[in-house]
Write a protein that holds these residues in place. Structure first.
Motif, PDB file in Angstrom:
ATOM      1  N   GLY A 143      34.170  50.425  53.291  1.00 46.63           N
ATOM      2  CA  GLY A 143      35.582  50.038  53.248  1.00 46.63           C
ATOM      3  C   GLY A 143      35.902  48.927  52.276  1.00 46.63           C
ATOM      4  O   GLY A 143      37.012  48.398  52.293  1.00 46.63           O
ATOM      5  N   ASN A 144      34.941  48.542  51.416  1.00 48.58           N
ATOM      6  CA  ASN A 144      35.282  47.477  50.457  1.00 48.58           C
ATOM      7  C   ASN A 144      35.975  48.049  49.219  1.00 48.58           C
ATOM      8  O   ASN A 144      35.738  49.197  48.847  1.00 48.58           O
ATOM      9  CB  ASN A 144      34.045  46.663  50.054  1.00 48.58           C
ATOM     10  CG  ASN A 144      32.822  47.497  49.771  1.00 48.58           C
ATOM     11  OD1 ASN A 144      32.409  48.285  50.612  1.00 48.58           O
ATOM     12  ND2 ASN A 144      32.256  47.358  48.588  1.00 48.58           N
ATOM     13  N   PRO A 145      36.860  47.259  48.571  1.00 47.19           N
ATOM     14  CA  PRO A 145      37.592  47.758  47.385  1.00 47.19           C
ATOM     15  C   PRO A 145      36.641  48.172  46.258  1.00 47.19           C
ATOM     16  O   PRO A 145      35.473  47.789  46.235  1.00 47.19           O
ATOM     17  CB  PRO A 145      38.444  46.552  46.966  1.00 47.19           C
ATOM     18  CG  PRO A 145      38.555  45.714  48.190  1.00 47.19           C
ATOM     19  CD  PRO A 145      37.293  45.919  48.961  1.00 47.19           C
ATOM     20  N   ARG A 146      37.201  48.918  45.292  1.00 44.06           N
ATOM     21  CA  ARG A 146      36.372  49.528  44.238  1.00 44.06           C
ATOM     22  C   ARG A 146      35.602  48.524  43.406  1.00 44.06           C
ATOM     23  O   ARG A 146      34.486  48.776  42.996  1.00 44.06           O
ATOM     24  CB  ARG A 146      37.265  50.343  43.300  1.00 44.06           C
ATOM     25  CG  ARG A 146      37.672  51.667  43.863  1.00 44.06           C
ATOM     26  CD  ARG A 146      38.238  52.542  42.798  1.00 44.06           C
ATOM     27  NE  ARG A 146      39.081  51.796  41.875  1.00 44.06           N
ATOM     28  CZ  ARG A 146      39.463  52.239  40.686  1.00 44.06           C
ATOM     29  NH1 ARG A 146      39.073  53.413  40.287  1.00 44.06           N
ATOM     30  NH2 ARG A 146      40.252  51.529  39.911  1.00 44.06           N
ATOM     31  N   TYR A 147      36.231  47.379  43.140  1.00 41.90           N
ATOM     32  CA  TYR A 147      35.574  46.459  42.199  1.00 41.90           C
ATOM     33  C   TYR A 147      34.588  45.523  42.917  1.00 41.90           C
ATOM     34  O   TYR A 147      34.124  44.554  42.349  1.00 41.90           O
ATOM     35  CB  TYR A 147      36.621  45.647  41.428  1.00 41.90           C
ATOM     36  CG  TYR A 147      37.557  44.846  42.308  1.00 41.90           C
ATOM     37  CD1 TYR A 147      37.160  43.618  42.840  1.00 41.90           C
ATOM     38  CD2 TYR A 147      38.828  45.324  42.627  1.00 41.90           C
ATOM     39  CE1 TYR A 147      38.006  42.893  43.657  1.00 41.90           C
ATOM     40  CE2 TYR A 147      39.679  44.618  43.445  1.00 41.90           C
ATOM     41  CZ  TYR A 147      39.264  43.396  43.952  1.00 41.90           C
ATOM     42  OH  TYR A 147      40.095  42.673  44.771  1.00 41.90           O
ATOM     43  N   THR A 148      34.278  45.797  44.172  1.00 40.65           N
ATOM     44  CA  THR A 148      33.343  44.932  44.893  1.00 40.65           C
ATOM     45  C   THR A 148      32.105  45.739  45.279  1.00 40.65           C
ATOM     46  O   THR A 148      32.124  46.963  45.245  1.00 40.65           O
ATOM     47  CB  THR A 148      33.982  44.390  46.184  1.00 40.65           C
ATOM     48  OG1 THR A 148      34.319  45.495  47.028  1.00 40.65           O
ATOM     49  CG2 THR A 148      35.238  43.606  45.890  1.00 40.65           C
ATOM     50  N   ARG A 149      31.043  45.032  45.647  1.00 41.64           N
ATOM     51  CA  ARG A 149      29.809  45.724  46.037  1.00 41.64           C
ATOM     52  C   ARG A 149      29.172  44.991  47.207  1.00 41.64           C
ATOM     53  O   ARG A 149      29.403  43.791  47.405  1.00 41.64           O
ATOM     54  CB  ARG A 149      28.847  45.786  44.849  1.00 41.64           C
ATOM     55  CG  ARG A 149      28.437  44.425  44.372  1.00 41.64           C
ATOM     56  CD  ARG A 149      27.779  44.412  42.998  1.00 41.64           C
ATOM     57  NE  ARG A 149      27.614  43.016  42.586  1.00 41.64           N
ATOM     58  CZ  ARG A 149      26.450  42.366  42.646  1.00 41.64           C
ATOM     59  NH1 ARG A 149      25.374  42.975  43.061  1.00 41.64           N
ATOM     60  NH2 ARG A 149      26.375  41.105  42.250  1.00 41.64           N
ATOM     61  N   ILE A 150      28.390  45.735  47.976  1.00 42.98           N
ATOM     62  CA  ILE A 150      27.664  45.125  49.100  1.00 42.98           C
ATOM     63  C   ILE A 150      26.477  44.345  48.528  1.00 42.98           C
ATOM     64  O   ILE A 150      25.698  44.881  47.739  1.00 42.98           O
ATOM     65  CB  ILE A 150      27.163  46.211  50.072  1.00 42.98           C
ATOM     66  CG1 ILE A 150      28.341  47.011  50.643  1.00 42.98           C
ATOM     67  CG2 ILE A 150      26.336  45.602  51.197  1.00 42.98           C
ATOM     68  CD1 ILE A 150      27.960  48.238  51.446  1.00 42.98           C
ATOM     69  N   THR A 151      26.367  43.069  48.917  1.00 45.57           N
ATOM     70  CA  THR A 151      25.258  42.265  48.368  1.00 45.57           C
ATOM     71  C   THR A 151      24.310  41.760  49.451  1.00 45.57           C
ATOM     72  O   THR A 151      23.277  41.188  49.124  1.00 45.57           O
ATOM     73  CB  THR A 151      25.801  41.048  47.573  1.00 45.57           C
ATOM     74  OG1 THR A 151      26.583  40.245  48.458  1.00 45.57           O
ATOM     75  CG2 THR A 151      26.665  41.492  46.405  1.00 45.57           C
TER      76      THR A 151
END
Length: 1387
Positions: A1100-1108
């Motif tokens: 569910g995170n926006p397109r320009y973000t990533r799971i870190t």
């Protein structure tokens, strides 16, 4: 005992009893444990995070129960016709009487006086007997009547009774039996003939509703005939309805006979008993003098001989009055009422019981007495009949209790009468209460309701037993809503309402508890309470200074506040009554009570009393209520904060006229509320959106102004969107790769898996449709048509079209953080509106979908109105637009209201496109979410572009008075489209509700005295926990053995599979065979033992973000998964990796400062361009299960610690560095945090110290980015850190320099350290993994996959050790995910 003490020695922080219980439980021979398993108690002591009701339940109120208990058509029997056909001295021809024979009529021997006098006396007596049950009715006697007299009597009584009930009592002892044709008999004028009277005619004259009592032989025939005639009437009416020429068609509709009740003395084939010891009118005696006949009948039974000295003469002398419960006769009557009520309640269907025993006092009395008639007359082979028919009750066990009560009473009679001894009261009620208590304490969950419930009701009338009865009633109501419904259906309500007039202090806690239970299930009782001044009782409980302060009393005060909160909820009369009762001042005194539930309900109660009630609001202003509520906004309990936000929201949401003073207060409240924007609890933030939406409704014009300015800024400002940049290793730009729609529907957690399949369906959203005209973007409200451009927007589950898409809002949010909007808006007080608009933009990008959905509704509503208004204004100005602020919507036909959203489609989308695309660097976005259409090529726009007001030019909004009404159309505008504005207004104020208050009220409807399931040693959940904890102990023990043997190699590939996305983070579950693998925005779960995929869902995170980063919370018990993304958002999931759909438990912005700013954007763009992590660290987290604290940091200058119990920020520790934090590790025993930074430094913090002195050590020995810093929790407690250059350094936190250095490979991309086995593994861009022991020796080098023809592994993107087993999980850029372990002989 020795074994228990062994176990208790490792037990900390638990009470002795619990410790013993747990130890014994572990020693249970059933479980069959070994010695090692017995002593492992660590898991029992660990707290659980995010397992409160607000996380596990859906936030909604309980379903309202159908109000079957409240009599919708309460009735009275107002007229009684007593028709006696006795013809004293002349027996009817068709009955041969015995000699001697039953003679008494109404306890009078007709032969003892002249026939006429006897008839009149019997008539008078019968009337008196009925008057005992209904003294206020009109009684008319008709003695030995003719047909005409009966007709006249019945028609006049019906005329006077109107819609109320009429009783027709018929005694036919002096006339022939009823005929099979449906006739009863009366006389002619000269008494020379018996004249038949048709029941059909009687029905016509009596009308409905009526009750008929027939005391004659073969009375059942009348009941049957009555039903046949009623059916005949129905059929005639149906024919008349079809045929207009039918004679009945012209007449008024006669009432239905279905509401008529009949009581008949015997079946159609039976004669009345003629026993000379009984009265002739035995049936009438049972119905009107039940105690007298019951006692006589008792004496005639053989069992009566057991009571010496009691005879029929003595019965006549029983002292007392029927209506005085303290006397023997009165007590017997009371017991009789309780027993017959109880039999009826237990045997009859609920609706029939309500109709016959609760609707009408006289009918209820007659039917109670009818049960006795059935018992007595059946003993003489006579079966009384009723319509509606009742199930047989003459054998019910409660009759034995009646016999015992009569026995006890009669046995005292001789001494009372002869010697004058005192009367000993019956133990009946005390014994029945004991039976009820036994039912409550010893019963199972699912069983029949307690038989004694109606008796408890009767006992409330007695002061002697009242306290105990109320206590037991409260315990019964505590069983749940079903128990409350049962108690209400039995008729408890008027009794507990009347008890509120009592001043007895000992009843207060019990009555408060009972009323809280009732109102939690049926809030409609608020009106009854206010009508009877019941609210004053609860106000006095709340304000009582003498109530000792204790937990128990706090609970009662909480319930009193809850009751008052229900009384004032959406009920203006209740609000006024409680305002006069000084509720606001009383609540404000309780605001800082130590009991959290009380604080929460005090806040909710305040919020409800001034909701749409201006005098209460001003009363609150005078008492500074809003300022006193501010303290609750930082309360440790999220529900309390939520209550305070609700109260402040309704405080600013009043729709009355606004003065400068009230506007100032609203602004202050709004700015205080805005500080909760990053609260850790989604229920608080949802309530915040609703509170701010009230403000938006009040100051709509100002917000429309702000909205237009933001929309224009977003159009004109070029923001380098990270979505446009490309990733290394991904040749195609991100925008063209399949993307996932933002999960708008996590609120209906139904199908998260479906969202992942939507990746392929979303292509159409990617091809942004840019207009072909070049040049700078000019903005005019007319350009807001759907065809001007279409963005890759994110729709909600119902395919609703938002005017402002998520990406537009997200871009606005980023624009607003560095644009000088206030200079564009020339109104001095507009800065508050700008701030609140920014807060709403921020909330629209909230990681928790429910919050963002609500905020999107508010923003879109205002954006819609702003654009419509601006267009209207442009048309009005016909040529030039000089004002900037909008007015209210006036465009006809453009409003479509559907599913709580406002859409702007159809007519507007057909308008020709004017304007040009945004600058090339910006992600193009429009204000709708429709599929892109090809641009319509037309000439340049003829209308001048929209020009914002600058500097001194007066904006449109200044032409309105400050106190202008909400939907006033503005200067010189005609009021029109009233319907539309009404819908608009309702859009926000009505449709936006969080349901938290209703959900909180469920607490009072649920059992509060019951042992919670988790503490019940026999419960399913407790057994499951025991099993999990035994499994955990086994994993720890077995893995420890493997590691103690020594791990000399780690290259046995036990799992390999291709992941759906490039793995970026991997995390082993500590105790089961599940591993979580995150790619950029989704999580895949694998079972590494079975080699199968368990689940895959979108984070569910926006397109320009990533799971870190990822962490397992409650890994030892009910596991949750935490994911952290590089925009600072934290999300927590449950129900993953099993057959159920994954659900988001909660989500919040862990690090607000990581919001894309200009600097942050540049950094984040470089991440996509270069995966070597030189650009940004993303978000680093570490979790402490023991304390429930979550450490977070990343591209910020602080380490933020979150208290998950409170869902609040616990503290911010400044890092003191100008670089990002790349790795976090904490040790709860020493309160230390080790942080690795992007500048190569490793910093150690002691979180117990203040922000200025908490940094206790800084190591600057690494020359490059720190990939991992690990603080050992066991052993020597060293810090191990590794930089991107491959140097591994060991630090002792007490010493300022390295104590050991090892050199590994350069160009590290990933590293992990095994917490138990002294191993560390390095992954490199050069496509290999090296595993080292603590001496720096390479024990394994992995370059190729097993199988796959020895394929070379890809560049390592992530790796992680299992917390216990010697397993290493590796993810690489070629999508493969593999796990390596120690050689098989060790395992």
């Amino acid at each position: 005992m020795q074994r228990i003490s062994n176990s208790s020695s490792i037990e900390t922080g638990r009470s002795e009893s619990l410790m013993k219980m747990d130890a014994e439980l572990f020693h249970s021979p059933v479980v069959g444990l070994t010695e090692e398993e017995e002593v492992d108690m660590t898991d029992w002591n660990l707290p659980l995070a995010f397992m409160k009701k607000r996380h596990t339940e859906k936030i909604e109120g309980s379903k309202a129960l159908a109000q079957s208990w409240r009599m919708k058509d309460r009735m009275k029997t107002v007229s009684v016709a007593l028709v006696l056909c006795l013809n004293v001295g002349v027996d009817p021809p068709d009955i041969v009487k015995t000699s001697p024979c039953a003679r008494l009529e109404c306890w009078i021997d007709p032969l003892s006086m002249s026939p006429q006098k006897a008839l009149e006396t019997i008539g008078t007596n019968l009337q008196k007997q009925y008057e005992n049950w209904q003294p206020r009715a009109r009684y008319k006697q008709s003695l030995d009547p003719t047909v005409d007299e009966v007709k006249k009597l019945c028609t006049s009584l019906r005329r006077n009774a109107k819609e109320e009930r009429v009783l027709f009592h018929y005694n036919g002892h002096g006339v022939p039996r009823p005929t099979v044709n449906g006739e009863i008999w009366v006389f002619n004028k000269n008494y020379t003939q018996y004249i038949p009277l048709s029941i059909y005619d009687l029905q016509t004259w009596m009308g409905s509703p009526s009750i008929f009592v027939y005391d004659c032989s073969n009375a059942g025939i009348i009941v049957k005939s009555f039903k046949q005639f009623a059916l005949q009437r129905e059929q005639e009416l149906e024919v008349a309805a079809i045929n207009p020429n039918h004679p009945l068609a012209q007449m008024p509709l006669p009432p239905s006979m279905k509401n008529c009740i009949q009581l008949a003395s015997c079946e159609a084939s039976e004669l009345l008993p003629m026993n000379p010891d009984l009265p002739a009118d035995l049936f009438t005696s049972c119905l009107t003098t039940p105690i007298k006949i019951a006692l006589r009948w008792f004496c005639m039974q053989k069992s009566a001989k057991l009571v010496p000295g009691v005879n029929l003469d003595l019965i006549e002398k029983i002292p007392g009055r029927l209506n005085d419960r303290r006397t023997p006769l009165g007590e017997l009557n009371w017991i009789f009422t309780a027993i017959t009520d109880t039999i009826a309640w237990n045997v009859l269907p609920r609706d029939l019981f309500q109709k016959l025993f609760r609707q009408d006092l006289l009918v209820a009395s007659l039917f109670r007495n009818f049960l006795l008639a059935e018992r007595i007359m059946r003993s003489y082979n006579c079966t009384p009949v009723s319509s509606p028919r009742l199930p047989p009750t003459y054998m019910h066990a409660m009759w034995q209790a009646w016999d015992l009560a009569v026995d006890i009473c009669l046995s005292q009679l001789p001494t009372i009468i002869e010697e004058g001894t005192a009367f000993r009261h019956s133990p009946f009620f005390a014994e029945q209460l004991t039976a009820f208590q036994v039912w409550l304490t010893l019963g199972i969950e699912n069983r029949n309701p307690p038989e004694q419930l109606p008796i408890v009701l009767q006992v409330l009338l007695s002061q002697v037993h009242r306290l105990r009865a109320l206590d037991l009633l409260g315990r019964f109501l505590d069983l749940g809503p079903w128990a409350v419904s049962l108690a209400l259906s039995v008729g408890i309500f008027p009794y507990v309402l009347k008890l509120l007039q009592s001043s007895a202090r000992e009843l207060r806690p019990l009555l408060v508890f009972i009323w809280a239970k009732i109102l939690a299930v049926d809030s409609s009782c608020q009106a009854d309470l206010v009508k009877d001044n019941g609210h004053k009782y609860f106000l006095s409980v709340l304000a009582d200074p003498y109530m000792p302060v204790s937990v128990l009393l706090a609970e009662h005060r909480t319930m009193a506040v809850f009751i008052l909160a229900v009384i004032v909820n959406n009920y203006n009369t209740g609000q006024e009554a409680c305002l006069q009762g000084n509720l606001i001042a009383i609540c404000l005194e309780q605001l800082n009570d130590p009991h959290p539930l009380l604080r929460q309900w005090v806040a909710i109660c305040l919020g409800r009393i001034w909701q749409n009630f201006d005098s209460a609001r001003w009363c609150g202003v005078r008492d500074s209520a809003h300022e006193k509520l501010y303290s609750l906004l930082s309360d440790p309990i999220p529900e309390v904060r939520c209550g305070a936000v609700f109260a402040l929201g309704t405080f600013v949401g009043n729709s009355a006229e606004r003065t400068d003073h009230s506007t100032t207060i609203d602004h202050n409240v709004a700015m205080v509320l805005a500080q909760l924007i990053n609260d850790g609890s989604p229920i608080v933030r949802k309530e915040l959106v609703v509170a701010l939406s009230h403000l938006v409704v009040q100051y709509e014009t100002n917000f429309c102004t702000v909205a237009l300015q933001f929309i224009e800024e977003e159009k004109n400002y070029a923001v380098p969107s990270p979505a446009n940049s490309t990733e290394t290793g991904n040749v195609t730009p991100v925008r063209e790769s399949p993307t996932i729609p933002r999960l708008r529907s996590v609120n209906s957690y139904t199908n998260l898996r479906a969202a992942t399949t939507a990746r392929t369906l979303n292509k159409s959203l990617q091809n942004l449709n840019l207009n072909e005209e070049g040049g700078p973007a000019t903005f005019s409200p007319g350009n807001l048509s759907t065809s001007s451009s279409a963005s890759s927007t994110l729709g909600s589950p119902e395919n609703d079209d938002y005017l402002l898409s998520f990406e537009t809002i997200d871009k606005m949010r980023r624009v607003s953080s560095y644009s000088s909007l206030n200079s564009l808006i020339g109104v001095s007080f507009n800065s508050v509106y700008t701030q609140i608009w920014r807060v709403l933009l921020h909330l629209a990008a909230d990681p928790f979908p429910d919050v963002s959905d609500l905020a999107m509704k508010v923003l879109n509503n205002i954006a819609y109105k702003a654009t419509i208004n601006a267009r209207t204004q442009r048309i009005l100005d016909s040529g030039s637009l000089t004002q900037s602020a909008p007015s209210s919507p006036t465009s006809k036909g453009t409003l479509i209201h559907q599913a709580g959203m406002l859409h702007c489609r159809s007519k507007r989308s057909s308008s020709p496109s004017s304007g040009s695309p945004p600058m090339p660097g910006a992600s193009s976005s429009s204000l709708t979410n429709e599929v892109p259409k090809p641009p319509i090529r037309e000439g340049p726009p003829t209308r001048p572009p929209y020009t914002p007001t600058l500097g001194g030019q007066a904006p449109h909004s200044q032409q309105f008075p400050r106190t202008r009404k909400m939907f006033d159309k503005g200067p010189d505008q005609a009021a029109e489209d009233g319907d539309e504005t009404a819908i608009h207004r309702n859009f926000i104020s009505v449709s936006l509700q969080t349901g938290v208050c209703d959900w909180s009220a469920k607490y009072f409807a649920q059992p509060v005295m019951k042992i919670p399931e988790e503490h019940d040693l026999e419960s399913q959940s407790r057994k499951e926990r025991e099993w999990r904890f035994l499994r955990n102990a086994r994993v720890r023990r077995q893995s420890q053995r493997v590691i103690q043997r020594g791990v000399t190699r780690l290259d046995d590939q036990i799992f390999i599979n291709r992941n759906p996305g490039v793995p970026s983070v991997v995390k082993f579950h500590p105790f089961n065979s599940c591993i979580a693998v995150a790619d950029k925005d989704s999580i895949c779960f694998w079972d590494w033992e079975k080699g199968e995929r368990l689940d895959y869902f979108y984070n569910g995170n926006p397109r320009y973000t990533r799971i870190t980063a990822m962490e397992y919370l409650n890994g030892h018990d009910c596991s949750l998964l935490l994911t952290a993304t590089d925009d600072g958002a934290l999300r927590i999931w449950k129900n993953f990796a099993d057959q159920r759909n994954p659900e988001m438990v909660t989500a919040w912005q862990g690090l607000s400062d990581m919001l894309p700013s200009t600097r942050g954007l540049a950094r984040r763009v470089s991440i996509y361009l270069d995966r070597s992590k030189q650009g940004g660290a993303g978000m680093a987290v570490d979790w402490e299960q023991e304390t429930g604290l979550l450490m977070t940091s990343g591209d910020v200058r602080v380490i933020r610690i979150w208290d998950t119990e409170r869902e609040m920020k616990a503290q911010d520790i400044p890092t003191g560095a100008d670089s990002c934090v790349t790795s976090l590790s904490c040790d709860p025993q020493r309160s230390l945090i080790a942080a690795g930074l992007g500048d190569g430094s490793v910093r150690v913090f002691d979180r117990r110290m203040g922000p200025n002195e908490c940094r206790v050590m800084t190591y600057r020995e690494h020359t490059g980015w720190v990939v991992k810093a690990h603080l050992q929790k066991e052993g020597e407690g060293h810090i191990i850190s590794v930089s991107v250059n491959g140097d591994v350094r060991f630090f002792d936190p007490r010493l300022p320099e390295t104590i050991n250095v090892l050199q590994t490979v350069k160009g590290l991309t990933a590293l992990d350290i095994h917490p138990q086995a002294n191993l560390f593994a390095c992954g490199s861009m050069n496509q290999f993994i090296a595993v080292y022991n603590s001496n720096g020796d390479v024990i394994s080098n992995i370059k190729y996959y097993d199988g796959f023809m020895g394929q070379r592994i890809g560049a390592i993107s992530c790796l992680a050790f299992h917390p216990y087993w010697p397993h290493l999980a590796v993810g690489s850029n070629d999508y493969y995910m593999s796990i390596y372990s120690a050689e098989k002989r060790l395992r």
